[in-house]
Design an enzyme around this catalytic site. Structure first.
Site, PDB file in Angstrom:
ATOM      1  N   CYS A 178       0.939  -1.180  -0.007  1.00 55.53           N
ATOM      2  CA  CYS A 178      -0.022   0.157  -0.092  1.00 55.53           C
ATOM      3  C   CYS A 178       0.968   1.205  -0.053  1.00 55.53           C
ATOM      4  CB  CYS A 178      -1.087  -0.093   1.031  1.00 55.53           C
ATOM      5  SG  CYS A 178      -2.152   1.320   1.240  1.00 55.53           S
ATOM      6  N   HIS A 202      -7.306  -4.805  -2.909  1.00 57.66           N
ATOM      7  CA  HIS A 202      -6.159  -4.016  -2.405  1.00 57.66           C
ATOM      8  C   HIS A 202      -5.908  -4.664  -0.833  1.00 57.66           C
ATOM      9  CE1 HIS A 202      -3.534  -0.430  -1.936  1.00 57.66           C
ATOM     10  NE2 HIS A 202      -3.887  -0.549  -0.484  1.00 57.66           N
ATOM     11  N   ASP A 217      -8.524  -3.722  -7.502  1.00 57.18           N
ATOM     12  CA  ASP A 217      -7.848  -2.470  -7.068  1.00 57.18           C
ATOM     13  C   ASP A 217      -7.811  -1.280  -8.125  1.00 57.18           C
ATOM     14  OD1 ASP A 217      -6.643  -0.588  -5.491  1.00 57.18           O
ATOM     15  OD2 ASP A 217      -4.683  -1.599  -5.190  1.00 57.18           O
TER      16      ASP A 217
END
Length: 320
Positions: A210, A288, A257
């Site tokens: 991330c 994600h 995502d």
């Protein structure tokens, strides 16, 4: 694993492993995709918690209450430990380091194989956390790397504010108050620490998730003489100096995502134009955060496949 000499086509992964049967993964199937998308917005600060919960309340989810769904999407770190902190094969400690490019001082979780020392050195991997500080999942990732033979170091961006508070919501709020360029500086200085560590071969990789995926891309761009390999998971590209990247890259994306995936085509074109060695994998029907085994977004078969690819990648690229 043999890496291509310049670049490779994007791959879609497939595996036949049996999914893990935990309470979290059992709930993953009936939760509508909208809920995962809203959680992603919430986790990245696009909506507040009240809006997130309000949206969840509009969904009709048979047999599941709002609190159950919200709980499934919220990390449960009791599920995330794959390598015990007192595993006999590793030595772990928290260490402080000088961070002149960042906040002046940093702190992180340093883990090494027990048999690594000044006479038996190992390659090192920097572990970059998500947008909420050094939580137990990221510490476990560092231990997994040490079990695989690497020196691993996971800095905590929240150290200037007292460190990860033990709660992801509070951790996200804290991290948003920090200067992003100073966080980047902290991680750059942590990479320098690994390169110069007495037990390190001087070969340094970085893996990030991330926000940490963004950091992995950024350090590859900003520290081409230090970073020897980078493996960003669902991370956006560096904001500058992409054309300076020298390190081989292994990029991992979740098919669902869209926010991050929209940045990939342009990034890929730049990597191709600069003849960067890279591999990119898109994992089907994943969200994600699919590697994080503490929430309902976790996809065991794809997470394990991605992680094995990452370990093989570092073993190949960080050889002395």
């Amino acid at each position: 694993m043999t890496l291509p000499t310049s670049h490779s086509k994007t791959h879609h992964s497939h595996t036949q492993n049996t999914p893990k049967t935990t309470d979290v993964s059992a709930l993953a199937s009936p939760i509508p995709q909208q809920a995962f998308d809203w959680y992603d917005e919430y986790a990245h600060g696009d909506i507040d918690r009240r809006t997130f919960l309000s949206r969840l309340g509009t969904l009709s989810i048979a047999g599941l209450t709002l609190s159950v769904v919200a709980g499934a999407l919220t990390p449960n770190y009791a599920l995330a430990e794959q390598v015990s902190f007192n595993d006999p094969d590793i030595i772990a400690s928290y260490v402080e380091f000088d961070a002149p490019r960042g906040h002046g001082k940093g702190r992180g979780y340093l883990v090494r194989p027990k048999n690594v020392d000044i006479n038996n050195k190992a390659a090192a991997v920097l572990v970059a956390h998500e947008n909420r500080g050094l939580n137990p999942y990221i510490e476990d990732v560092a231990r997994r790397l040490a079990k695989a033979g690497f020196i691993a170091f996971a800095p905590d961006a929240l150290f200037p504010l007292g460190g990860y508070p033990g709660n992801d919501d509070e951790g996200r709020a804290m991290q948003r108050t920090l200067d992003g360029s100073k966080i980047e500086g902290d991680f750059m200085d942590a990479a320098t620490l690994l390169k110069n560590h007495d037990f390190s071969t001087g070969k340094v990789g970085i893996v990030g998730f991330c926000f940490g995926g963004y950091l992995a891309n950024t350090l590859a761009a900003e520290m081409p003489e230090t970073i020897n390999a980078a493996a960003p998971y669902y991370g956006t590209p560096a904001k500058s100096n992409i054309d300076k990247i020298k390190a081989p890259m292994q990029l991992h994306f979740a098919e669902l995502d869209q926010r991050v995936n929209d940045t990939w085509p342009e990034y890929e074109n730049t990597l191709k134009a600069n003849q960067v060695t890279y591999e990119a994998f898109i994992y089907p029907q994943t969200n994600h955060g699919f590697h994080n085994d503490s929430t309902a977004r976790y996809d065991e078969k794809n997470a394990e496949l991605a992680w094995q690819r990452t370990l093989n990648f570092f073993k190949e690229t960080l050889r002395a």
